[in-house]
Design a protein around this motif. Structure first.
Motif, PDB file in Angstrom:
ATOM      1  N   ALA A  64      -7.051   1.915   0.494  1.00 50.00           N
ATOM      2  CA  ALA A  64      -6.127   1.925  -0.653  1.00 50.00           C
ATOM      3  C   ALA A  64      -4.821   2.645  -0.367  1.00 50.00           C
ATOM      4  N   PHE A  65      -4.839   3.545   0.624  1.00 53.80           N
ATOM      5  CA  PHE A  65      -3.629   4.322   0.931  1.00 53.80           C
ATOM      6  C   PHE A  65      -3.321   4.210   2.421  1.00 53.80           C
ATOM      7  N   HIS A  66      -2.037   4.119   2.736  1.00 51.30           N
ATOM      8  CA  HIS A  66      -1.641   4.199   4.143  1.00 51.30           C
ATOM      9  C   HIS A  66      -1.248   5.651   4.417  1.00 51.30           C
ATOM     10  N   THR A  67      -2.044   6.348   5.229  1.00 51.42           N
ATOM     11  CA  THR A  67      -1.745   7.753   5.497  1.00 51.42           C
ATOM     12  C   THR A  67      -0.780   7.858   6.670  1.00 51.42           C
ATOM     13  N   VAL A  68       0.363   8.453   6.397  1.00 56.05           N
ATOM     14  CA  VAL A  68       1.393   8.584   7.431  1.00 56.05           C
ATOM     15  C   VAL A  68       1.125   9.841   8.250  1.00 56.05           C
ATOM     16  N   MET A  72       0.842  -1.196   0.000  1.00 58.59           N
ATOM     17  CA  MET A  72       0.000   0.000   0.000  1.00 58.59           C
ATOM     18  C   MET A  72       0.880   1.249   0.000  1.00 58.59           C
ATOM     19  N   ARG A  73       0.521   2.234  -0.826  1.00 57.14           N
ATOM     20  CA  ARG A  73       1.330   3.449  -0.904  1.00 57.14           C
ATOM     21  C   ARG A  73       1.222   4.270   0.372  1.00 57.14           C
ATOM     22  N   ARG A  74       2.378   4.703   0.897  1.00 58.40           N
ATOM     23  CA  ARG A  74       2.377   5.537   2.114  1.00 58.40           C
ATOM     24  C   ARG A  74       2.336   7.000   1.688  1.00 58.40           C
ATOM     25  N   ILE A  75       1.363   7.713   2.239  1.00 67.92           N
ATOM     26  CA  ILE A  75       1.138   9.097   1.806  1.00 67.92           C
ATOM     27  C   ILE A  75       1.148  10.061   2.986  1.00 67.92           C
ATOM     28  N   SER A  76       1.791  11.206   2.815  1.00 69.30           N
ATOM     29  CA  SER A  76       1.715  12.289   3.800  1.00 69.30           C
ATOM     30  C   SER A  76       1.226  13.548   3.090  1.00 69.30           C
ATOM     31  N   ALA A 128       7.558  14.897  11.206  1.00 67.37           N
ATOM     32  CA  ALA A 128       6.538  14.211  10.397  1.00 67.37           C
ATOM     33  C   ALA A 128       7.109  13.921   9.000  1.00 67.37           C
ATOM     34  N   ALA A 129       7.901  14.882   8.486  1.00 68.00           N
ATOM     35  CA  ALA A 129       8.512  14.690   7.160  1.00 68.00           C
ATOM     36  C   ALA A 129       9.580  13.593   7.204  1.00 68.00           C
ATOM     37  N   ASP A 130      10.116  13.332   8.395  1.00 68.54           N
ATOM     38  CA  ASP A 130      11.127  12.272   8.533  1.00 68.54           C
ATOM     39  C   ASP A 130      10.504  10.879   8.454  1.00 68.54           C
ATOM     40  N   ARG A 131       9.207  10.795   8.670  1.00 70.28           N
ATOM     41  CA  ARG A 131       8.564   9.477   8.603  1.00 70.28           C
ATOM     42  C   ARG A 131       8.507   9.015   7.143  1.00 70.28           C
ATOM     43  N   PRO A 132       9.024   7.831   6.858  1.00 73.52           N
ATOM     44  CA  PRO A 132       9.068   7.393   5.466  1.00 73.52           C
ATOM     45  C   PRO A 132       7.692   7.413   4.798  1.00 73.52           C
ATOM     46  N   ALA A 133       7.644   7.987   3.614  1.00 79.60           N
ATOM     47  CA  ALA A 133       6.413   7.996   2.816  1.00 79.60           C
ATOM     48  C   ALA A 133       6.821   7.885   1.349  1.00 79.60           C
ATOM     49  N   ASP A 134       5.951   7.317   0.534  1.00 80.64           N
ATOM     50  CA  ASP A 134       6.261   7.148  -0.891  1.00 80.64           C
ATOM     51  C   ASP A 134       5.825   8.358  -1.703  1.00 80.64           C
ATOM     52  N   TRP A 135       4.773   9.028  -1.219  1.00 81.48           N
ATOM     53  CA  TRP A 135       4.188  10.167  -1.965  1.00 81.48           C
ATOM     54  C   TRP A 135       3.829  11.231  -0.948  1.00 81.48           C
TER      55      TRP A 135
END
Ligand code: NDP
Length: 396
Positions: free
Chosen positions: A29-33, A1-5, A88-95
Motif C-alpha cells: 500500500a505504501f512505497h517506502t523511500v 502509491m504514496r511515497r513515504i519516508s 535521503a530527505a532530497d528523495r521525493p516523498a509525499d509524506w
C-alpha cells in the motif's frame, strides 16, 4: 502509491508509524523511500527489508559497514552520516515522518519540505528551535506540516472548521510525568529509572524524562506558540493525571472543545497519516461509564521551573528557542549520565540562557538554518560548562 519516508524509524514514534503502515497494507500500500536510524542498524535493516525501502540511513558513519552487511543481497541502498540524512530527505516523498529525537531532526525535516508534500512533525524541537523559518519554508514550497505531538494534534483537530480569530486560549494538558506526586523537596534526589516510570504514556527515554521535569511541556508551549501563532498569554498548562484529555481549545463565546482518547500515540500518528480522512485505528475506545473521574491541578512554576523558562523564551523569541533546547539536551545527557541531579537540569538551562543573553544576540531572528545550528552549537558548549560547574558543586 504514496511515497513515504520515516526519519527516526527505529524509535518509539517511527515504530508506531510503521505499525500503522503494516496494518494499512504494508509495502503493498505504501512505497517506502527512506528509513533512517541513529545506531540501531540491525532493526533499521530488518525494517528496510520488510518495507522494501529504497534506502536505509544510519546517522553514525561507524555503523555503515554493519548496515551494509545487514542489507547484503537486498538491493536496498545503505548510507551514513548527517549528509546522507539530508540526501535521503532530497528523495521525493509525499509524506515524511520527522521522528528523530532532538535538534538532530531539524535539518532533515526542513530539507524534506522542498517536495511540497506533508511533513508529519513529531520532532517538536524543529518548531522550538526554528519555528518561523520552518513555517516559511513550508509556505514557500506549498508543503503542509501536520502536528504529531498528541497535544498539538488534539488542538489541530479541535480547530477544524473554526475561525482562528475566535480562539481565546489553548489549554495544554500535562500528565505530570513519573514524579508528579512526589513532594517538592524530594525531586532533587530522583534517579533516571524513577523519572522513566511514566504512569500513562509509553515513549522514548528522553521524552519520558522530559515529561517528569516538564521540559517536554515547556517545549510544547513554545511549539504551540509557533505552530498556531497564538500569543504566549493565550497558552495555559494544566496537570491532568489521567491523560485522557489531550488538550483543549477555548473560544470567545465560552465554549471549550476538548479532545479525548486513550493515551496512545497511534491516534495522533494515524490522524496525520490518513489526514484529511479518518481511518480505523487500533487504539482503545473510551468507556465513559467506567472512566471514573477526570482530575486537574495547576502546573506550578516553582515545582516546574521549565515552564517559567519557556515563558522567558517566548518573550525573547529569536534564537532563544534553539539555545533553550540545546541547553536542555545537554542537561538531560548529564542527568542520564549520572553527573547532574534531576533538579539541576533547570538550573543548567537557566544559567546557560543567562550567559548567552549577556553576550547579546539571543533575541535576533534567524535568517537561515545555519544561524539556528550555530546557536545550537554555542549553547551546547556553554551548557556543558554549566553542567560541569553544577556537578562540581554537587560533588563538593
Ligand atoms: P526515540 O528515542 O524512541 O527514537 C528516536 C529515533 O531517532 C530513533 O530512530 C533513533 O535511532 C534516532 N536517532 C537518535 N539520535 C539520532 C541522531 N543524532 N541522528 C539521527 N537519528 C537519531 O524517540 P521518540 O520516538 O520517543 O521521539 C521522537 C521525537 O518525537 C522526539 O522529538 C519526541 O519529542 C517526539 N515525540 C515523541 C512522542 C512519543 O510518544 N515517543 C510523543 C510526541 C512527540 P536509534 O534507534 O538508532 O537510536
Amino acid at each position: 502509491m504514496r511515497r513515504i519516508s520515516i526519519f527516526g524509524a527505529t524509535g518509539s514514534i517511527g515504530l508506531q508509524t510503521l505499525d500503522l503502515m503494516r496494518r494499512q497494507g504494508g509495502p503493498a500500500a505504501f512505497h517506502t523511500v527512506a528509513l533512517t536510524a541513529g545506531r540501531n542498524v540491525a532493526e533499521l535493516a530488518a525494517l528496510a527489508r520488510e518495507f522494501r525501502a529504497e534506502i536505509a540511513v544510519t546517522a553514525d558513519e561507524t555503523c555503515l559497514p554493519a548496515l551494509r552487511a545487514a542489507l547484503a543481497g537486498s538491493g536496498i541502498e545503505a548510507a551514513a552520516g548527517a549528509g546522507a540524512l539530508l540526501e535521503a530527505a532530497d528523495r521525493p516523498a509525499d509524506w515524511i515522518m520527522s521522528a528523530i529525537v532532538g535538534a538532530a531532526g531539524l535539518a532533515p525535516g526542513f530539507r524534506a519540505l522542498r517536495h511540497g508534500g506533508t511533513l508529519a512533525l513529531a520532532n517538536k524541537e524543529s518548531l522550538v528551535t526554528a519555528g518561523p523559518l520552518l513555517l516559511a519554508e513550508a509556505a514557500r514550497h506549498g508543503a503542509r506540516i501536520l502536528p504529531v505531538d498528541s497535544e498539538h494534534s488534539a488542538i489541530f483537530q479541535a480547530l477544524v472548521g473554526e475561525d482562528i480569530t475566535a480562539l481565546e486560549r489553548i489549554i495544554l494538558t500535562a500528565s505530570g510525568g513519573a514524579l508528579r506526586d512526589w513532594p517538592l523537596e524530594r525531586l532533587a534526589t530522583a534517579t533516571v529509572s524513577e523519572a522513566l516510570a511514566h504512569p500513562n504514556w509509553s515513549m522514548g527515554q528522553r521524552i519520558t524524562i522530559d515529561s517528569a521535569s516538564m521540559f517536554n511541556k515547556a517545549l510544547e508551549v513554545i511549539e504551540t506558540r509557533e505552530y498556531f501563532g497564538v500569543e504566549p498569554g493565550q497558552i495555559e498548562v494544566i496537570v491532568h493525571p489521567e491523560s485522557l484529555i489531550h488538550s483543549m481549545v477555548a473560544f470567545r463565546d465560552g465554549a471549550i472543545m476538548a479532545h479525548l482518547g486513550a493515551p496512545d500515540m497511534r491516534h495522533a500518528i494515524g490522524y496525520a497519516l490518513n489526514w484529511p480522512q479518518r481511518a480505523e485505528l487500533p487504539v482503545a475506545r473510551l468507556d465513559f461509564t467506567t472512566l471514573g473521574s477526570l482530575t486537574f491541578r495547576p502546573a506550578c512554576e516553582t515545582r516546574y521551573p521549565a515552564l517559567r523558562l519557556a515563558r522567558e523564551v517566548m518573550a525573547t523569541r529569536g534564537l532563544s528557542g534553539a539555545a533553550f533546547n540545546a541547553a536542555k539536551e545537554i542537561a538531560l545527557d548529564h542527568f542520564i549520565g549520572g553527573s547532574l541531579g534531576f533538579a539541576d537540569m533547570a538550573g543548567v538551562v537557566e544559567a546557560t540562557l543567562a550567559v548567552l543573553s549577556g553576550q547579546g544576540g539571543l533575541g535576533n531572528a534567524a535568517k537561515a538554518l545555519d544561524d539556528v545550528l550555530a546557536m545550537d552549537v554555542g549553547a551546547r558548549i556553554e551548557a556543558a560548562r554549566q553542567a560541569t560547574a553544577f556537578a562540581t558543586r554537587r560533588a563538593g
